[in-house]
Motif scaffolding. Structure first.
Motif, PDB file in Angstrom:
ATOM      1  N   THR A  15       0.902  -1.404   0.077  1.00  0.00           N
ATOM      2  CA  THR A  15      -0.021  -0.122  -0.086  1.00  0.00           C
ATOM      3  C   THR A  15       0.834   1.329  -0.145  1.00  0.00           C
ATOM      4  O   THR A  15       0.609   2.215  -0.693  1.00  0.00           O
ATOM      5  CB  THR A  15      -0.981   0.028   1.066  1.00  0.00           C
ATOM      6  N   ASP A  16       2.013   1.233   0.750  1.00  0.00           N
ATOM      7  CA  ASP A  16       2.835   2.364   0.819  1.00  0.00           C
ATOM      8  C   ASP A  16       3.547   2.469  -0.624  1.00  0.00           C
ATOM      9  O   ASP A  16       3.665   3.576  -1.054  1.00  0.00           O
ATOM     10  CB  ASP A  16       3.840   2.360   1.863  1.00  0.00           C
ATOM     11  N   CYS A  25      12.364   4.938  -7.549  1.00  0.00           N
ATOM     12  CA  CYS A  25      12.394   3.967  -6.535  1.00  0.00           C
ATOM     13  C   CYS A  25      12.165   4.241  -5.184  1.00  0.00           C
ATOM     14  O   CYS A  25      12.250   5.484  -4.889  1.00  0.00           O
ATOM     15  CB  CYS A  25      13.712   3.294  -6.430  1.00  0.00           C
ATOM     16  N   ILE A  26      11.684   3.686  -4.220  1.00  0.00           N
ATOM     17  CA  ILE A  26      11.193   3.993  -3.057  1.00  0.00           C
ATOM     18  C   ILE A  26      12.040   2.854  -2.020  1.00  0.00           C
ATOM     19  O   ILE A  26      12.094   1.727  -2.133  1.00  0.00           O
ATOM     20  CB  ILE A  26       9.792   3.549  -2.551  1.00  0.00           C
ATOM     21  N   ARG A  27      12.901   3.417  -1.142  1.00  0.00           N
ATOM     22  CA  ARG A  27      13.888   2.614   0.017  1.00  0.00           C
ATOM     23  C   ARG A  27      12.856   2.146   1.067  1.00  0.00           C
ATOM     24  O   ARG A  27      11.994   2.609   1.471  1.00  0.00           O
ATOM     25  CB  ARG A  27      14.666   3.479   0.385  1.00  0.00           C
ATOM     26  N   THR A  28      13.565   0.914   1.413  1.00  0.00           N
ATOM     27  CA  THR A  28      12.770   0.186   2.404  1.00  0.00           C
ATOM     28  C   THR A  28      12.779   1.157   3.905  1.00  0.00           C
ATOM     29  O   THR A  28      12.038   0.949   4.501  1.00  0.00           O
ATOM     30  CB  THR A  28      13.468  -1.286   2.575  1.00  0.00           C
ATOM     31  N   ARG A  29      14.042   1.900   3.819  1.00  0.00           N
ATOM     32  CA  ARG A  29      14.094   2.901   5.216  1.00  0.00           C
ATOM     33  C   ARG A  29      12.962   3.700   5.027  1.00  0.00           C
ATOM     34  O   ARG A  29      12.310   3.851   6.104  1.00  0.00           O
ATOM     35  CB  ARG A  29      15.307   3.436   4.994  1.00  0.00           C
ATOM     36  N   ASP A  30      12.530   4.243   4.012  1.00  0.00           N
ATOM     37  CA  ASP A  30      11.321   5.138   4.076  1.00  0.00           C
ATOM     38  C   ASP A  30       9.965   4.446   4.266  1.00  0.00           C
ATOM     39  O   ASP A  30       9.141   5.000   4.919  1.00  0.00           O
ATOM     40  CB  ASP A  30      11.420   5.930   2.807  1.00  0.00           C
ATOM     41  N   ILE A  31       9.920   3.332   3.688  1.00  0.00           N
ATOM     42  CA  ILE A  31       8.753   2.526   3.881  1.00  0.00           C
ATOM     43  C   ILE A  31       8.624   2.229   5.230  1.00  0.00           C
ATOM     44  O   ILE A  31       7.710   2.372   6.242  1.00  0.00           O
ATOM     45  CB  ILE A  31       8.589   1.252   3.268  1.00  0.00           C
ATOM     46  N   ALA A  32       9.726   1.840   5.869  1.00  0.00           N
ATOM     47  CA  ALA A  32       9.809   1.281   7.444  1.00  0.00           C
ATOM     48  C   ALA A  32       9.388   2.370   8.437  1.00  0.00           C
ATOM     49  O   ALA A  32       8.690   2.185   9.309  1.00  0.00           O
ATOM     50  CB  ALA A  32      11.041   0.687   7.668  1.00  0.00           C
ATOM     51  N   GLN A  33       9.945   3.782   8.045  1.00  0.00           N
ATOM     52  CA  GLN A  33       9.767   4.793   8.956  1.00  0.00           C
ATOM     53  C   GLN A  33       8.090   5.050   8.603  1.00  0.00           C
ATOM     54  O   GLN A  33       7.521   5.448   9.887  1.00  0.00           O
ATOM     55  CB  GLN A  33      10.638   6.046   8.469  1.00  0.00           C
ATOM     56  N   LEU A 129      -7.331  -0.845  -1.462  1.00  0.00           N
ATOM     57  CA  LEU A 129      -6.587  -0.457  -0.110  1.00  0.00           C
ATOM     58  C   LEU A 129      -6.160   1.014  -0.155  1.00  0.00           C
ATOM     59  O   LEU A 129      -6.217   1.861   0.873  1.00  0.00           O
ATOM     60  CB  LEU A 129      -5.454  -1.289   0.297  1.00  0.00           C
ATOM     61  N   VAL A 130      -5.593   1.573  -1.206  1.00  0.00           N
ATOM     62  CA  VAL A 130      -5.052   2.734  -1.329  1.00  0.00           C
ATOM     63  C   VAL A 130      -6.330   3.829  -1.256  1.00  0.00           C
ATOM     64  O   VAL A 130      -6.201   5.028  -0.615  1.00  0.00           O
ATOM     65  CB  VAL A 130      -4.228   2.917  -2.577  1.00  0.00           C
ATOM     66  N   LYS A 131      -7.433   3.398  -1.933  1.00  0.00           N
ATOM     67  CA  LYS A 131      -8.430   4.500  -2.024  1.00  0.00           C
ATOM     68  C   LYS A 131      -9.126   4.727  -0.405  1.00  0.00           C
ATOM     69  O   LYS A 131      -9.383   5.670  -0.052  1.00  0.00           O
ATOM     70  CB  LYS A 131      -9.504   4.017  -3.073  1.00  0.00           C
ATOM     71  N   ASP A 132      -9.255   3.109  -0.011  1.00  0.00           N
ATOM     72  CA  ASP A 132      -9.584   3.406   1.654  1.00  0.00           C
ATOM     73  C   ASP A 132      -8.893   4.156   2.466  1.00  0.00           C
ATOM     74  O   ASP A 132      -9.157   4.951   3.123  1.00  0.00           O
ATOM     75  CB  ASP A 132      -9.683   2.003   2.035  1.00  0.00           C
ATOM     76  N   HIS A 133      -7.588   3.892   2.191  1.00  0.00           N
ATOM     77  CA  HIS A 133      -6.703   4.760   3.005  1.00  0.00           C
ATOM     78  C   HIS A 133      -6.670   6.318   2.620  1.00  0.00           C
ATOM     79  O   HIS A 133      -6.634   7.059   3.801  1.00  0.00           O
ATOM     80  CB  HIS A 133      -5.167   4.383   2.689  1.00  0.00           C
ATOM     81  N   SER A 134      -6.862   6.666   1.612  1.00  0.00           N
ATOM     82  CA  SER A 134      -6.736   8.163   1.260  1.00  0.00           C
ATOM     83  C   SER A 134      -8.317   8.680   1.901  1.00  0.00           C
ATOM     84  O   SER A 134      -8.195   9.872   2.400  1.00  0.00           O
ATOM     85  CB  SER A 134      -6.705   8.195  -0.307  1.00  0.00           C
ATOM     86  N   GLN A 135      -9.155   7.935   1.596  1.00  0.00           N
ATOM     87  CA  GLN A 135     -10.474   8.353   2.406  1.00  0.00           C
ATOM     88  C   GLN A 135     -10.720   8.487   3.697  1.00  0.00           C
ATOM     89  O   GLN A 135     -11.203   9.650   4.317  1.00  0.00           O
ATOM     90  CB  GLN A 135     -11.697   7.184   1.951  1.00  0.00           C
ATOM     91  N   ARG A 136      -9.837   7.653   4.478  1.00  0.00           N
ATOM     92  CA  ARG A 136      -9.698   7.634   5.854  1.00  0.00           C
ATOM     93  C   ARG A 136      -9.028   9.080   6.313  1.00  0.00           C
ATOM     94  O   ARG A 136      -9.319   9.675   7.334  1.00  0.00           O
ATOM     95  CB  ARG A 136      -9.046   6.401   6.357  1.00  0.00           C
TER      96      ARG A 136
END
Length: 144
Positions: A15-16, A25-33, A129-136
């Motif tokens: 989802t992230d 590219c998205i680093r795992t460090r950024d996702i983890a944080q 899941l992304v849509k739900d996250h954004s709505q929340r």
């Protein structure tokens, strides 16, 4: 059926990746944080997701991970299946003295349960899941 922390974190990581999908590219460090997940544990999860063909791994200083497909083309069942293995609601081992009738009734219930769970897991996409996250987030009321 129980979804482990590995499965839950895989869904959060995917989802992230979808939420921050800019083509870079998205680093795992950024996702983890952002997800408050141990980077070391997340690295194990994204390795499995990469090996299963769900995400692309890019090495190097500007490396990280990218979705391979549009978020609408991933299902929750596909993501969980990659990290959890087979998702089966059947309990392990049944009583040996069970009658044939009781076994038949049980099998009917489990088959209906499998279909219902499969319908949900393979009917919900990463885009959902992304849509739900954004709505929340949009409905979150900031009170000071």
């Amino acid at each position: 059926m129980k979804i482990s922390s590995k499965g839950r974190y895989a869904l959060r990581a995917m989802t992230d990746l979808a939420l921050h999908n800019t083509g870079e590219c998205i680093r795992t460090r950024d996702i983890a944080q952002r997800q408050n997940i141990s980077e070391k544990y997340l690295e194990q999860i994204v390795t499995v997701l990469s090996k299963s063909g769900l995400i692309r791994s890019v090495r190097g200083a500007q490396g990280g991970y990218l979705l391979k497909k549009d978020p609408g083309n991933y299902t929750v069942g596909e993501i969980l299946g990659a990290v959890e293995g087979e998702l089966d609601p059947m309990p392990d081992g049944e009583a040996e003295d069970e009658s044939l009738i009781a076994a038949s009734e049980r099998d009917l219930v489990y088959e209906k349960l499998r279909k219902a769970i499969g319908g949900v897991l393979y009917g919900v996409t990463l885009a959902d899941l992304v849509k739900d996250h954004s709505q929340r987030l949009a409905s979150f009321d900031y009170v000071i």
